[in-house]
Design a protein around this motif. Sequence first.
Motif, PDB file in Angstrom:
ATOM      1  N   LEU A   1       0.834  -1.216   0.000  1.00 53.11           N
ATOM      2  CA  LEU A   1       0.000   0.000   0.000  1.00 53.11           C
ATOM      3  C   LEU A   1       0.859   1.253   0.000  1.00 53.11           C
ATOM      4  CD1 LEU A   1      -2.878  -0.907   2.483  1.00 53.11           C
ATOM      5  CD2 LEU A   1      -3.150  -0.142   0.127  1.00 53.11           C
ATOM      6  N   THR A   2       1.931   1.208   0.747  1.00 53.16           N
ATOM      7  CA  THR A   2       2.819   2.370   0.810  1.00 53.16           C
ATOM      8  C   THR A   2       3.421   2.650  -0.563  1.00 53.16           C
ATOM      9  OG1 THR A   2       3.337   1.819   3.094  1.00 53.16           O
ATOM     10  CG2 THR A   2       4.820   3.361   2.001  1.00 53.16           C
ATOM     11  N   THR A   3       3.805   1.580  -1.272  1.00 52.49           N
ATOM     12  CA  THR A   3       4.359   1.751  -2.627  1.00 52.49           C
ATOM     13  C   THR A   3       3.316   2.403  -3.531  1.00 52.49           C
ATOM     14  OG1 THR A   3       5.689  -0.220  -2.286  1.00 52.49           O
ATOM     15  CG2 THR A   3       5.425   0.518  -4.566  1.00 52.49           C
ATOM     16  N   ASP A   4       2.062   1.904  -3.430  1.00 53.79           N
ATOM     17  CA  ASP A   4       0.981   2.487  -4.244  1.00 53.79           C
ATOM     18  C   ASP A   4       0.754   3.955  -3.887  1.00 53.79           C
ATOM     19  OD1 ASP A   4       0.642   0.104  -5.493  1.00 53.79           O
ATOM     20  OD2 ASP A   4      -1.238  -0.423  -4.490  1.00 53.79           O
ATOM     21  N   LEU A   5       0.736   4.217  -2.581  1.00 55.81           N
ATOM     22  CA  LEU A   5       0.487   5.601  -2.132  1.00 55.81           C
ATOM     23  C   LEU A   5       1.574   6.543  -2.646  1.00 55.81           C
ATOM     24  CD1 LEU A   5      -0.705   5.315   1.577  1.00 55.81           C
ATOM     25  CD2 LEU A   5      -1.893   6.449  -0.287  1.00 55.81           C
ATOM     26  N   ARG A   6       2.814   6.069  -2.627  1.00 56.30           N
ATOM     27  CA  ARG A   6       3.919   6.901  -3.140  1.00 56.30           C
ATOM     28  C   ARG A   6       3.704   7.200  -4.625  1.00 56.30           C
ATOM     29  NH1 ARG A   6       5.625   9.862   0.343  1.00 56.30           N
ATOM     30  NH2 ARG A   6       6.190   8.856   2.260  1.00 56.30           N
TER      31      ARG A   6
ATOM     32  N   TRP B   1       0.783   7.391  -6.124  1.00 58.69           N
ATOM     33  CA  TRP B   1      -0.286   8.405  -6.216  1.00 58.69           C
ATOM     34  C   TRP B   1       0.301   9.794  -5.998  1.00 58.69           C
ATOM     35  CZ3 TRP B   1      -4.764   6.557  -2.475  1.00 58.69           C
ATOM     36  CH2 TRP B   1      -5.199   5.290  -2.862  1.00 58.69           C
ATOM     37  N   THR B   2       1.151   9.878  -4.974  1.00 58.70           N
ATOM     38  CA  THR B   2       1.743  11.179  -4.639  1.00 58.70           C
ATOM     39  C   THR B   2       2.561  11.698  -5.814  1.00 58.70           C
ATOM     40  OG1 THR B   2       1.869  10.380  -2.376  1.00 58.70           O
ATOM     41  CG2 THR B   2       3.099  12.375  -2.862  1.00 58.70           C
ATOM     42  N   ASP B   3       3.332  10.802  -6.411  1.00 62.33           N
ATOM     43  CA  ASP B   3       4.174  11.209  -7.547  1.00 62.33           C
ATOM     44  C   ASP B   3       3.317  11.668  -8.733  1.00 62.33           C
ATOM     45  OD1 ASP B   3       6.333  10.575  -6.013  1.00 62.33           O
ATOM     46  OD2 ASP B   3       6.725   8.637  -6.981  1.00 62.33           O
ATOM     47  N   ARG B   4       2.129  11.054  -8.879  1.00 66.23           N
ATOM     48  CA  ARG B   4       1.260  11.461  -9.999  1.00 66.23           C
ATOM     49  C   ARG B   4       0.644  12.828  -9.768  1.00 66.23           C
ATOM     50  NH1 ARG B   4      -2.477   6.364 -11.437  1.00 66.23           N
ATOM     51  NH2 ARG B   4      -3.341   7.817 -12.940  1.00 66.23           N
ATOM     52  N   LEU B   5       0.389  13.155  -8.504  1.00 62.55           N
ATOM     53  CA  LEU B   5      -0.234  14.466  -8.220  1.00 62.55           C
ATOM     54  C   LEU B   5       0.796  15.590  -8.133  1.00 62.55           C
ATOM     55  CD1 LEU B   5      -3.020  13.670  -5.583  1.00 62.55           C
ATOM     56  CD2 LEU B   5      -3.330  14.545  -7.897  1.00 62.55           C
ATOM     57  N   ALA B   6       1.998  15.246  -7.767  1.00 66.47           N
ATOM     58  CA  ALA B   6       3.007  16.283  -7.500  1.00 66.47           C
ATOM     59  C   ALA B   6       3.166  17.301  -8.642  1.00 66.47           C
ATOM     60  CB  ALA B   6       4.340  15.627  -7.160  1.00 66.47           C
ATOM     61  N   PRO B   7       3.167  16.880  -9.910  1.00 65.36           N
ATOM     62  CA  PRO B   7       3.359  17.875 -10.984  1.00 65.36           C
ATOM     63  C   PRO B   7       2.156  18.799 -11.170  1.00 65.36           C
ATOM     64  CG  PRO B   7       3.713  15.614 -11.799  1.00 65.36           C
ATOM     65  CD  PRO B   7       3.073  15.506 -10.447  1.00 65.36           C
ATOM     66  N   HIS B   8       1.040  18.500 -10.486  1.00 67.55           N
ATOM     67  CA  HIS B   8      -0.199  19.266 -10.741  1.00 67.55           C
ATOM     68  C   HIS B   8      -0.517  20.255  -9.634  1.00 67.55           C
ATOM     69  CE1 HIS B   8      -0.934  16.685 -14.152  1.00 67.55           C
ATOM     70  NE2 HIS B   8      -0.665  15.646 -13.370  1.00 67.55           N
ATOM     71  N   ARG B   9       0.457  20.577  -8.813  1.00 66.56           N
ATOM     72  CA  ARG B   9       0.213  21.558  -7.735  1.00 66.56           C
ATOM     73  C   ARG B   9      -0.084  22.925  -8.332  1.00 66.56           C
ATOM     74  NH1 ARG B   9       4.097  21.142  -2.596  1.00 66.56           N
ATOM     75  NH2 ARG B   9       2.797  22.946  -2.170  1.00 66.56           N
TER      76      ARG B   9
END
Length: 207
Positions: free
Chosen positions: A55-60, A62-70
Amino acid sequence: MLALFRVDPPATRSREAKCQHAGMSVDGYRAMTSALRDFLDLVATAGPGADVDALTTDLRRWTDRLAPHRVDESRRVFGERFDLPDRGQTMTPLFVPRLVTTVRAEGVARFGEYFLGSNGAAHGGAVPLLFDEVLGHVVLARGLRARTAYLHTEYRAITPIGRDLTVRARVDRVSGRKLFLTAELSDGDAVCAESEALFVELRDGAP
Ligand SMILES: CCCCCCCC(=O)SCCNC(=O)CCNC(=O)[C@H](O)C(C)(C)COP(=O)(O)OP(=O)(O)OC[C@H]1O[C@@H](n2cnc3c(N)ncnc32)[C@H](O)[C@@H]1OP(=O)(O)O
């Protein structure tokens, strides 16, 4: 108590435009925040068998996918979707408004497992979080830029988790820039908590 009211009342803003501006589908954003609420509730109830490494790998990811869209605050969608029951945010217990006017608000509140304090009772800090949210709807309906100056909460009985509760808020008195409000959270006939709050309308030019 984080949010600062914006100048434009919700009715005049286009949620669709905000989503499109952010490159999101209107329904997609609703589905995402709803899925996130479900996930947080299950994080709270997860036992030792849960595969937390995967789950932690998946969550990371997700975070990486959102990071460029701040984007900066003015372009964010989170908490700005007044067409959705939870404003498109996951920070507060769920509040589904039934009625919001310039003098009162009423609706259903539900504390998911994520908001558990202990022994079946909601966390004491989550209750004023809900009250601030509901009171904020009334103040926002008046088209005001205002902030919570104080919010006093009395805990009358435990606030149960995972049940539909009733929450009511109303304006008691207005004095110049000051709005005195009260709110009540109840489980059927039993009052769980009551609150008294002061919202102060911001001076012109205040940030
Ligand atoms: C749907 C969306 C829901 C979201 C809802 C979220 C709402 C929020 O949580 S807002 C964020 C949390 N609140 C804050 O960050 C507020 C921080 N504080 C402030 O910004 C300022 O202190 C503020 C705006 C409250 C008041 O500042 P200012 O505008 O300079 O007012 P000021 O001149 O000091 O006081 C005005 C009046 O209010 C009274 N007052 C101000 N604060 C208080 C207080 N804490 N207790 C009692 N009275 C107060 C003053 O005595 C004065 O009264 P009078 O006019 O009778 O003399």
